[in-house]
Design an enzyme around this catalytic site. Structure first.
Site, mmCIF file in Angstrom:
data_model
loop_
_atom_site.group_PDB
_atom_site.id
_atom_site.type_symbol
_atom_site.label_atom_id
_atom_site.label_comp_id
_atom_site.label_asym_id
_atom_site.label_seq_id
_atom_site.Cartn_x
_atom_site.Cartn_y
_atom_site.Cartn_z
ATOM 1 C CB VAL A 114 -0.905 0.019 1.245
ATOM 2 C CG1 VAL A 114 -1.871 1.181 1.180
ATOM 3 C CG2 VAL A 114 -1.653 -1.284 1.373
ATOM 4 C CG ASP A 151 -5.698 -11.587 6.760
ATOM 5 O OD1 ASP A 151 -5.398 -12.134 7.844
ATOM 6 O OD2 ASP A 151 -4.870 -11.026 6.023
#
Ligand SMILES: *[C@@H]1O[C@H](CO)[C@@H](O)[C@H](O)[C@H]1NC(C)=O
Ligand SMILES: *[C@@H]1O[C@H](CO)[C@@H](O)[C@H](O)[C@H]1NC(C)=O
Ligand SMILES: *[C@@H]1O[C@H](CO)[C@@H](O)[C@H](O)[C@H]1NC(C)=O
Ligand SMILES: *[C@@H]1O[C@H](CO)[C@@H](O)[C@H](O)[C@H]1NC(C)=O
Ligand SMILES: *[C@@H]1O[C@H](CO)[C@@H](O)[C@H](O)[C@H]1NC(C)=O
Ligand SMILES: *[C@@H]1O[C@H](CO)[C@@H](O)[C@H](O)[C@H]1NC(C)=O
Ligand SMILES: *[C@@H]1O[C@H](CO)[C@@H](O)[C@H](O)[C@H]1NC(C)=O
Ligand SMILES: *[C@@H]1O[C@H](CO)[C@@H](O)[C@H](O)[C@H]1NC(C)=O
Ligand SMILES: *[C@@H]1O[C@H](CO)[C@@H](O)[C@H](O)[C@H]1NC(C)=O
Ligand SMILES: *[C@@H]1O[C@H](CO)[C@@H](O)[C@H](O)[C@H]1NC(C)=O
Length: 797
Positions: A527, A637
């Site tokens: 990211v 997750d």
């Protein structure tokens, strides 16, 4: 409205406060090596007139460094504070103009630590506290040209003689007794408009509550005449006044000196005050000469969410919108919340329409974006549509258009001018059945009990409510469009945020500066930090890796589906990019990092109430993914690294909806890499189908981590039993020794809440998926709406 200037008493009584003759302009030279202490005189350096001083003032039990105006009886008015958001310092600190020409603060607690008070290029040769209230540093003893002056770094105040240039701002103080950063600011925008906004929001035109209307007149500056108090916006080239905001006073014959001071106060008002000093030296009067906004109802957040401002005997006060009550009647800014229980809304269909009715208010307006808009309908249809939609809590109707909203709504106001609409509110008419209590774990409670729990819950939720509505930056009505700040938003404007934006790869490459600043690595790729709209808007760009080569259409469809998930506890997807094999996602930027950093690394560990709020935030986000979307989304997750904190410290879940794009073996590999019991439900290893209950398991682990402020596995512990958090927690619970779980420094933990959270956590981490509660039950249990039975041992072996 009384005068609310901030007046403090100094610890050390000011020995000699004589107003020297006005002619005495000679400044007192502060030479290198001079120092101040908070308790041993000198504690401050006075200006020649004695009216201003620079030095230590008291705040609570400590001290801050600042400049103040000396008034009656040793009362002082703070006009500037150095490093205002640093905590107050202790009495054994010193402030020194060092021999090397730096103005530094030394605190004893952190031995040797020097903090710069004035960040100068080059070193100073002397300093001076001027009669104007300006503290200056010079690089020569002739005091020619200041190399630093406090007037260039205003905090909440400008004084007569001080200018505000473009892009400079004043930020309000927190309270009468605390001069750290408060909640409002006034800024002279580069377009020439002087605008007041609440802080910590996007600052769109609807957020503004005052504007001078001088956009387009740049370059200009705000000038504050020291002899007349005239406040005017001046053309920077011709020095002609463009607009005079306050025309100033003419006669001051009765007073020896008048000091003008304009302060953005903690309550959001910008006040111009005069301090009049008579010949004998006393300050005879402090008067407010000018105030903006003139209408107190205009100050944003004067009334909080779901409430509006009105007048009674010229006194402004707040009222809740129909169907809501004050969260705290003594704190209007907290706003109001629904006075009946929130029902879980499934599929958006209200099957209990008889319990609700619509109340209307005429000529109102508010500032949030609707979740849906229906054109060409009658008022009756609008009411009906809202009644039949369990997401609809309020609606607006104007010009045959019906716009449906969920609470909270903000900036609700009576708007007799043009463009106002009829506001519709859904209210409960009769008591219907209790909210559905799910599954076997819960036992019923009396209505009275439920109500009292609800009231308590509302209290707990107060803090989260404050930030709730801010999640919508959506501006619907551009009424304060007197100025054109909007133009700077470029092509991802406010309206565009409502729909997903398709970016080109080169656009995103440019926005991230060639993928330069990596924010972190997720399970799906790295990211990067980026900006849009010429640096105005921060974004996070995720470059997906190891993604199944979905067909372009499917990927787009999926992105749109995810993009429609607007929930305050999910990180908002703003757009995406598909080019060749490249898949990128653009998210809102979350400025406060991940929950993992906050819990395990941050020096500022969240306190108990914040942790309760975070647990609920996360539970609500997962609940939304599981039950309130068209098709359930299994996150797969859930872990503190994937829970991000926004600027208001709301927890939001990221990476949702992506699990299905993973390579088939990806999750497995991932499982293997995780090794033992981390956040993964045991069924991942047992080759049985994965359901939403896998997320519930992960949430349970995260919940216990939040409660205990430690990782699920921690080697650095005092006894081996504590290594695996879930085992340890269960043991403590079974042995009725929950106090062992309390985190050092948590004063306000209440054992009942702690026990409830532990019980919920233990239910969530049951080995057997069917035993785990649904996320809906989790939310209800955490909110205290349903009872929690005693959980069995989580592990069956
Ligand atoms: C100043 O201090 C005195 C007592 O020290 C107090 O009574 C007074 O209210 C204060 N404020 C003003 C504006 O004089
Ligand atoms: C400085 O003051 C703080 C609190 O007043 C105290 O804890 C600390 O020991 C002091 N340090 C020294 C060196 O006196
Ligand atoms: C001092 O100012 C310079 C540039 O003006 C800046 O780069 C630096 O970070 C500042 N230092 C401090 C301690 O604020
Ligand atoms: C003081 O600073 C100015 C620029 O800020 C510079 O022109 C001048 O030479 C400096 N004077 C001394 C004595 O360093
Ligand atoms: C404020 O602006 C005026 C006009 O440009 C200027 O004369 C004055 O020196 C400025 N004041 C300060 C403190 O910079
Ligand atoms: C500011 O003054 C200059 C010089 O007189 C003039 O050319 C300019 O148009 C003025 N700006 C505005 C916005 O009025
Ligand atoms: C302040 O106002 C007075 C009277 O109008 C004027 O003479 C003076 O020049 C003004 N000062 C500044 C710095 O503009
Ligand atoms: C000046 O102000 C002080 C304090 O308010 C007062 O005691 C005194 O009488 C005043 N003197 C004159 C001449 O007005
Ligand atoms: C909720 O508020 C409405 C008015 O806004 C009121 O009529 C109703 O009685 C309230 N209900 C409860 C349960 O307090
Ligand atoms: C409303 O729907 C819920 C589930 O969607 C159901 O449990 C409940 O019985 C329904 N109530 C009515 C009055 O139909």
């Amino acid at each position: 409205m009384g005068l609310r200037c901030a007046i403090f008493s100094v610890l050390i009584f000011l020995v000699c406060v004589t107003v020297k003759s006005q002619q005495n302009q000679a400044s007192k030279i502060i030479s290198l090596g001079f120092s101040l202490s908070p308790t041993n005189p000198p504690t401050f350096w006075p200006s020649p007139s004695g009216l201003f001083a620079f030095g230590f003032y008291t705040q609570h039990t400590g001290f801050k460094v600042g400049i103040w105006l000396v008034g009656n009886n040793g009362n002082i008015t703070i006009v500037w504070t150095a490093n205002r958001d640093d905590p107050p310092i202790t009495s054994n600190s010193t402030l020194e103009l060092t021999r090397s020409g730096k103005l530094v603060l030394r605190t004893e607690e952190h031995r040797g630590e020097e903090k710069l008070i004035a960040n100068t290029t080059g070193s100073a040769a002397s300093a001076s506290m001027l009669d104007s209230g300006n503290f200056v540093l010079y690089n020569d003893t002739q005091q020619q040209q200041p190399i630093w002056q406090s007037f260039d770094f205003p905090t909440d105040t400008i004084l007569g003689g001080q200018n505000l240039s473009m892009d400079m701002r004043l930020t309000s103080h927190l309270s009468d007794t605390d001069h750290s950063t408060g909640q409002y600011e006034i800024i002279l925008q580069t377009d020439g408009n002087l605008v007041m906004y609440p802080l910590n929001i996007e600052q769109t035109p609807t957020d503004a509550y005052y504007a001078s209307g001088t956009n387009g007149y740049a370059p200009l500056f705000l000038s504050f005449n020291h002899s007349t108090g005239t406040l005017a916006l001046i053309n920077s080239t011709s020095f002609e006044a463009i607009i005079s905001l306050h025309s100033g006073l003419t006669s001051n014959n009765n007073y020896k000196t008048i000091i003008y001071r304009a302060t953005l106060d903690f309550d959001g008002f910008f006040r111009l005050n005069s301090h009049k000093f008579n010949a004998s030296g006393g300050e005879s009067q402090i008067q407010t000469e000018w105030i903006q906004p003139a209408n107190p109802c205009k100050v944003r957040n004067f009334c909080g969410f779901n409430s509006y401002c009105t007048f009674n005997d010229n006194q402004p006060y707040c009222l809740c919108v129909p169907g809501t009550d004050f969260i705290d009647p003594n704190k209007w800014s907290l706003g109001c919340d629904k006075n009946f229980s929130r029902r879980v809304c499934k599929d958006g269909i209200e099957n209990d329409t008889n319990s609700f009715d619509i109340t209307t208010m005429e000529q109102m307006s508010w500032g949030d974006f609707p979740y849906v808009e229906i054109m060409q309908v009658s008022m009756e249809d609008c009411k009906k549509s809202c009644l039949e939609d369990c997401n609809c809590e309020a609606a607006s109707f104007v010009d045959s258009t019906c716009r449906k909203h969920s609470l909270p709504i903000r900036y609700f106001e009576r708007d007799v001018g043009g463009g106002a609409f009829t506001a519709l509110f859904k209210v409960r008419v009769a008591k219907s059945e209790k909210p559905p209590l799910p599954e076997t774990l819960v036992s019923g409670r009396s209505k009275k009990e439920v109500m009292s729990i609800l009231v308590m819950t509302i209290g707990l939720l107060t803090s989260s409510c404050v930030a709730l509505a801010i999640s919508g930056i959506y501006v619907y009505k551009f009424r304060v469009l007197k100025y054109k700040r909007l133009l700077q938003y470029g092509n991802v404007g406010i309206m565009q945020e409502l729909t997903l934006h398709l970016f080109s790869y080169s656009e995103l490459k440019k926005a991230t500066n060639g993928f330069k600043e990596e924010l972190g690595k997720g399970s799906f790729g790295a990211v990067y930090k980026g900006t849009l709209c010429r640096g105005k808007k921060l974004i996070a760009v995720k470059r997906l890796q190891k993604i199944v080569e979905e067909g372009e259409r499917e990927f787009q469809a999926e992105m749109r589906a995810i993009g429609r998930r607007h929930h305050r506890n999910l990180v908002q997807l703003l757009g995406y990019c598909i080019e060749g094999s490249k898949r990128l996602l653009v998210y809102e930027y979350m400025s406060n990092g991940s929950l993992a950093d906050l819990l395990f690394k941050s020096p500022r560990r969240p306190d108990w109430n914040e942790r309760i709020k975070i647990s609920l935030n996360v539970a609500r986000g997962i609940h939304y993914l599981h039950e309130e979307c068209e098709a359930p989304i299994i996150h797969c997750d859930i872990k503190p690294q994937n829970i991000l904190m926004d600027e208001f410290w709301n927890a939001k879940i990221s990476d949702f909806g992506l699990a299905k794009f993973l390579m088939p073996d990806q999750t497995r590999t991932f499982t293997g890499a995780r090794g033992t019991r981390g956040y993964l439900a045991p069924e991942w290893q047992r080759n049985i189908p994965i359901s939403v209950k896998a997320d519930v398991y992960s949430y349970g682990i995260v919940l216990l981590e939040i409660v205990c402020c430690r990782r699920s596995m921690e080697v650095n512990v005092s006894t081996p039993e504590e290594v695996i958090l879930s085992n340890w927690v269960y043991n403590c619970f079974a042995e009725r020794e929950l106090n062992k779980l309390m985190v050092v420094g948590d004063e306000e933990v209440d054992m009942e809440t702690l026990e409830n959270m532990v019980k919920v956590g233990l239910w969530c981490i049951q080995d057997e998926p069917a035993l785990r509660p649904s996320m809906k039950s989790v939310v209800l249990m955490l909110e205290g709406i349903t009872d929690i039975s005693i959980p069995p041992c989580p592990t069956t072996y």
